[in-house]
Design an enzyme around this catalytic site. Structure first.
Site, short mmCIF file in Angstrom:
data_model
loop_
_atom_site.label_atom_id
_atom_site.label_comp_id
_atom_site.label_asym_id
_atom_site.label_seq_id
_atom_site.Cartn_x
_atom_site.Cartn_y
_atom_site.Cartn_z
N HIS A 1 0.84 -1.21 0.00
CA HIS A 1 0.00 0.00 0.00
C HIS A 1 0.87 1.26 0.00
CE1 HIS A 1 -2.79 -2.87 2.25
NE2 HIS A 1 -3.55 -2.48 1.25
N VAL B 1 4.25 -5.63 -4.76
CA VAL B 1 5.36 -5.57 -3.81
C VAL B 1 5.38 -6.88 -3.02
CG1 VAL B 1 6.33 -4.32 -1.83
CG2 VAL B 1 5.16 -3.07 -3.66
P1 AMP Z 1 -6.63 -3.54 -0.37
O1 AMP Z 1 -6.40 -2.75 0.88
O2 AMP Z 1 -6.24 -4.97 -0.27
O3 AMP Z 1 -7.99 -3.32 -0.96
O4 AMP Z 1 -5.62 -2.95 -1.44
C1 AMP Z 1 -5.61 -1.58 -1.75
C2 AMP Z 1 -4.74 -1.35 -2.95
O5 AMP Z 1 -3.42 -1.80 -2.68
C3 AMP Z 1 -5.21 -2.13 -4.20
O6 AMP Z 1 -5.02 -1.34 -5.35
C4 AMP Z 1 -4.29 -3.33 -4.21
O7 AMP Z 1 -4.11 -3.88 -5.48
C5 AMP Z 1 -3.01 -2.71 -3.69
N1 AMP Z 1 -2.12 -3.73 -3.13
C6 AMP Z 1 -2.40 -4.64 -2.17
N2 AMP Z 1 -1.34 -5.43 -1.96
C7 AMP Z 1 -0.37 -5.02 -2.81
C8 AMP Z 1 0.97 -5.44 -3.08
N3 AMP Z 1 1.53 -6.46 -2.43
N4 AMP Z 1 1.67 -4.77 -4.01
C9 AMP Z 1 1.12 -3.73 -4.69
N5 AMP Z 1 -0.14 -3.28 -4.47
C10 AMP Z 1 -0.87 -3.92 -3.55
#
Ligand code: AMP
Length: 280
Positions: free
Chosen positions: A34, A176
């Protein structure tokens, strides 16, 4: 960093913010993945523009049997991490302010959400489209940053922006990972020590599979069957799906001709992990 709770307040504030406004939607329980998105947002906004992170565990994207209740919500930690990343505004609404009890308008995606995660999580992407469209309307971002970790989500949101004419540019950020290759996820905290030890098998499998594609393997069916076997060599892994699709249409490919996307969802205990590899 300003913390805004009410949708009406963020709408008022946005009209006074300097542009570009760059939005990073999240469900919180922030990790380096994030934060990398927030850093990218900061770069895109430059010093003059505004970075807004949203933090909302969106109930409409959870099915009744899923982990809505136990999803981690470390608000103080999240807000202090965002402050350190020089995020300008944190929008963190409560559910009652985002959804009227008698709401009666939905969004339905009918094509890209029929496969992969959408096939096992019915309605999930409709919930994602609904909340992201609300966030776009509230925040009016010039740019919104999403992670490639949720590749299907990104493909569907690109389609939503195109089909519904949202005046926003979507920026994709690479996944990531932990040092051993496991894609960072808020749900990794659910894993037991044993499960955590075996979870990098997904990433390892994709690396070996990519080598096979590069070496000229042609049949998608063969590669999928090989990947399934490899992932199942981890005793705690239970496959939900393993697939090879076109990265734009998400339609299954029979021939391994790049560009293509390897994608998988795998249970370790009750925890469902997703990952993907784009081969161009
Ligand atoms: P979430 O809180 O899981 O809904 O994720 C919020 C944003 O962070 C979304 O756009 C996800 O795709 C991104 N995201 C979550 N995990 C990762 C990661 N490991 N690497 C890159 N982006 C991520």
């Amino acid at each position: 960093m300003r913390i805004v709770r009410e949708p009406l307040k963020i709408q008022k504030l946005v009209s006074k913010l300097s542009r570009p406004v760059v939005l990073v939607p999240t469900m919180g329980a922030l990790h380096e993945g994030h934060l990398a998105l927030v850093r990218r947002a900061r770069k895109l906004a430059r010093t003059k523009g505004t970075v807004i992170a949203s933090l909302f565990v969106n109930p409409t994207q959870f099915a009744p049997n899923e982990d809505l209740e136990r999803y981690p919500r470390p608000f103080e930690r999240d807000s202090s991490l965002l402050r350190k990343e020089t995020c300008d505004v944190l929008f963190a609404p409560v559910t009652a302010d985002m959804y009227y009890p008698d709401r009666s308008i939905s969004l339905i995606e009918t094509r890209l959400s029929q496969v992969m995660c959408g096939a096992s999580r019915h309605g999930h992407f409709d919930g994602v489209c609904l909340v992201v469209s609300k966030l776009f309307n509230l925040v009016q971002p010039d740019i919104a940053v999403f992670g490639e970790k949720d590749f299907q989500q990104l493909a569907i949101l690109r389609r939503m922006v195109r089909d519904l004419n949202f005046p926003v540019v979507l920026e994709a950020h690479p996944t990531v990972r932990e040092p051993d290759g496991l894609a960072m996820s808020s749900r990794n905290s659910y894993l037991t020590k044993q499960e955590r030890g075996q979870a990098p098998i997904i990433h390892q499998t994709f690396s070996l599979a990519e080598a096979k594609v590069r070496a000229g393997m042609a049949s998608s069916a063969k590669l999928i069957s090989w990947m399934k076997q490899k992932i199942q060599s981890a005793p705690l892994a239970k496959i939900d799906y393993v697939t090879v699709v076109d990265p734009t249409s998400l339609e299954p490919l029979t021939q391994l001709k790049p560009p293509l996307l390897l994608a998988a969802a795998v249970f370790f205990g009750k925890t469902r992990l997703i990952d993907n590899r784009l081969i161009q």
